[in-house]
Design an enzyme around this catalytic site. Structure first.
Site, PDB file in Angstrom:
ATOM      1  CB  SER A 184      -0.959  -0.060   1.197  1.00 58.15           C
ATOM      2  OG  SER A 184      -1.954   0.913   1.111  1.00 58.15           O
ATOM      3  CG  HIS A 208      -5.217  -2.617  -0.154  1.00 57.11           C
ATOM      4  ND1 HIS A 208      -4.697  -1.975  -1.247  1.00 57.11           N
ATOM      5  CD2 HIS A 208      -4.605  -2.060   0.935  1.00 57.11           C
ATOM      6  CE1 HIS A 208      -3.822  -1.059  -0.850  1.00 57.11           C
ATOM      7  NE2 HIS A 208      -3.749  -1.101   0.465  1.00 57.11           N
ATOM      8  CG  ASP A 224      -6.282  -2.706  -4.258  1.00 62.56           C
ATOM      9  OD1 ASP A 224      -7.078  -2.394  -3.368  1.00 62.56           O
ATOM     10  OD2 ASP A 224      -5.052  -2.574  -4.144  1.00 62.56           O
TER      11      ASP A 224
END
Length: 530
Positions: free
Chosen positions: A221, A470, A441
């Site tokens: 991320s 994710h 995602d």
């Protein structure tokens, strides 16, 4: 200006044939033009050798801990020092490939526990070759000083996130302005030095302290952006670079949040369609559009009568947003929805809020760092009329979380610390990097991975075809995990596509997150919003 993100195609494998062309087609302007990459910093002063001590847990019996002093201001290395909290699982092989730094995202995520998870989740022969290093970035967790700007900022029941009247909008504006002012009052001496470039320069101090010629990095991320910035500053110091669920480097951060809003709305619709498939279990209807109407009817009802005195519309969005990160939560969220809407029992909804949506006291720190980093990293609109127009335009297409996400980031409209210009992470000097991305995602939409892939010359992009979670590597997808292990062994990778894991099945609330697939453990460490 909005840059709509279309719902990703189910045929992403074809994209791999022409990723550079797709990236060019998807390129969009940002709020401020990216700055050239920062000039590589001078080599940091020799850091004292790290002193590791045992901090084992039952799950991670070989875990060690240490702390590292770094300059608050890297341009004044002899000035004030701050500390980073570190963990390590040492290598056990006769020959080591050096340190592997791991980061869970955020910004604001603590990475200390992630070291143990990654070391235990990798194949034994791969983990044995690396010192897996977790760290709390500056300002986070057990690093000192730790930011904590506004106690009670998320205390329920908050004003409705959707400002249907001026009073609601004003109440939300007062909340976010107060948070920004509190952060400035408490941490004015630190805020100018909390940002991605400063955090990346910390990693170079850490490399020196570890005595490593080069380091490897594995970030999820936001951690993908931190890794890309470090790699741009010090490409000759990178051994392996793994980026999972990739931030769009061209949208940092206002544009990226607008893209999230539309992707999360699509993912929420996928959840509601899943609920409709199991009408025999949830009794909410077989038509996804009708199920969606019932969800928004629940939201409307909570405006005047919050469930358990805790769950109003804003808290409801907080509760269901994690379903956009990980579909393993869908059974629990569907059960809470059905209990409220069908059985008129609010207790499971309150329990779901406390499990998924309520901000723990320690999360005040992670949100404070999240805000400090994002507000410092790049320019945000200072005129609230710009925000209002953009949010209403996006809300018309994506009502699930547009305004909730706006208020989450809105302190940046009132931030006092001068923003930086975003660095250009384009890199032609790296060894091959490996990128992982689920095609559906929501938190980091697919197009961002394509853009990063295009910027990192020689990189490989592995797409989880049809996946919507994710954070996908080390979450139980054998195809992805094999490619990760092979890359960490050899440094070689190629563009590829892997099938997604099956969607979950309905389960009782006590078994709503399946223990199989490994995803539950990983997503408990990655958290939300990152």
């Amino acid at each position: 200006m909005l840059h709509p993100v279309p719902h990703p195609s189910k045929k992403r494998a074809a994209v791999l044939l022409s990723l550079s062309a797709v990236a060019a087609a998807l390129a969009s302007p940002v709020v401020a033009a990216p700055a050239p990459a920062p000039a590589p910093a001078p080599a940091p002063a020799a850091a004292a050798a790290l002193r590791w001590s045992g901090c084992a847990t039952p799950r991670y019996p070989t875990l060690q801990c240490a702390s590292l002093k770094v300059p608050l201001d890297h341009d004044r290395p002899a000035g004030r020092q701050i500390s980073l909290a570190l963990t390590r699982v040492p290598h056990t092989a006769a020959t080591s490939q050096g340190p592997l730094l791991v980061n869970p995202g955020g910004p604001g995520g603590s990475g200390r526990t992630l070291a143990g998870f990654v070391a235990s989740a990798l194949p034994k022969d791969v983990a044995a070759q690396y010192d897996v290093i977790g760290f709390d970035p500056r300002g986070v967790g057990r690093s000192e000083p730790a930011l904590d700007c506004g106690a009670g900022h998320f205390k329920p029941v908050r004003p409705d996130s959707v400002p249907l009247d001026p009073a609601t909008e004003q109440a939300n504006l007062e909340r976010v302005r107060s948070f920004a002012e509190s952060c400035q009052t408490k941490h004015a001496d630190v805020l100018p030095y909390v940002g991605t470039v400063s955090a990346a320069r910390d990693l170079e101090v850490l490399r020196t302290a570890l005595g490593a010629e080069r380091l490897s990095y594995f970030g999820y991320s936001y951690g993908t952006y931190l890794g890309a910035v470090y790699a741009r500053l010090h490409p000759d110091r990178v051994h392996r670079l793994v980026l999972d669920s990739v931030v769009d480097p061209g949208g940092v951060w206002y544009e990226d949040n607008l893209a999230q809003d539309q992707a999360f709305d699509a993912r929420h619709k996928s959840f509601l369609a899943w609920v409709a498939q199991y009408d025999a279990t949830y009794h909410l209807g077989t038509d996804p559009a009708a199920v969606e109407e019932r969800w928004y009817a629940m939201r409307t009802a909570l405006r005047s009568a919050p469930a358990g005195g805790k769950v109003g519309p804003a808290e409801l969005e907080d509760t269901y947003m994690p379903g956009g990160y990980y579909n393993g939560y869908w059974p629990a969220l569907a059960e809470a929805f059905a209990a409220y809407a069908v059985r008129e029992d609010p207790k499971p909804l309150v329990a779901a809020y406390e499990r998924f949506g309520a901000v723990e006291p320690s999360a005040g720190n992670s949100y404070s760092v999240y805000t400090a980093v994002q507000c410092r990293d790049s320019a945000w609109p200072r005129d609230w009329n710009t925000w209002r127009a953009d949010m209403w335009r996006t809300h018309a297409k994506a009502p699930f979380m547009t305004w909730n996400n706006a208020w989450y980031n809105a302190p940046c409209a009132f931030w006092k610390t001068e923003p930086l210009r975003t660095p250009d992470v384009t890199n032609h000097d790296l060894p091959p990097a490996l990128l992982f991305q689920a095609s559906e995602d929501a938190a980091t939409p697919f197009e961002g991975a394509v853009a990063m892939h295009d910027k990192l010359a020689g990189s490989a992009l592995v797409v989880e075809e049809g996946g919507g979670n994710h954070g996908v590597a080390l979450s139980g997808n054998k195809c992805l995990d094999e490619k990760l292990a092979a890359y960490l062994r050899t440094g070689q990778a190629a563009d590829a596509a892997c099938p997604a894991q099956p969607a979950p099945k309905p389960a009782t609330a006590t078994r709503a997150v399946p223990p199989s697939a490994g995803g539950a453990a990983l997503h408990g460490l990655l958290g939300f919003r990152g």
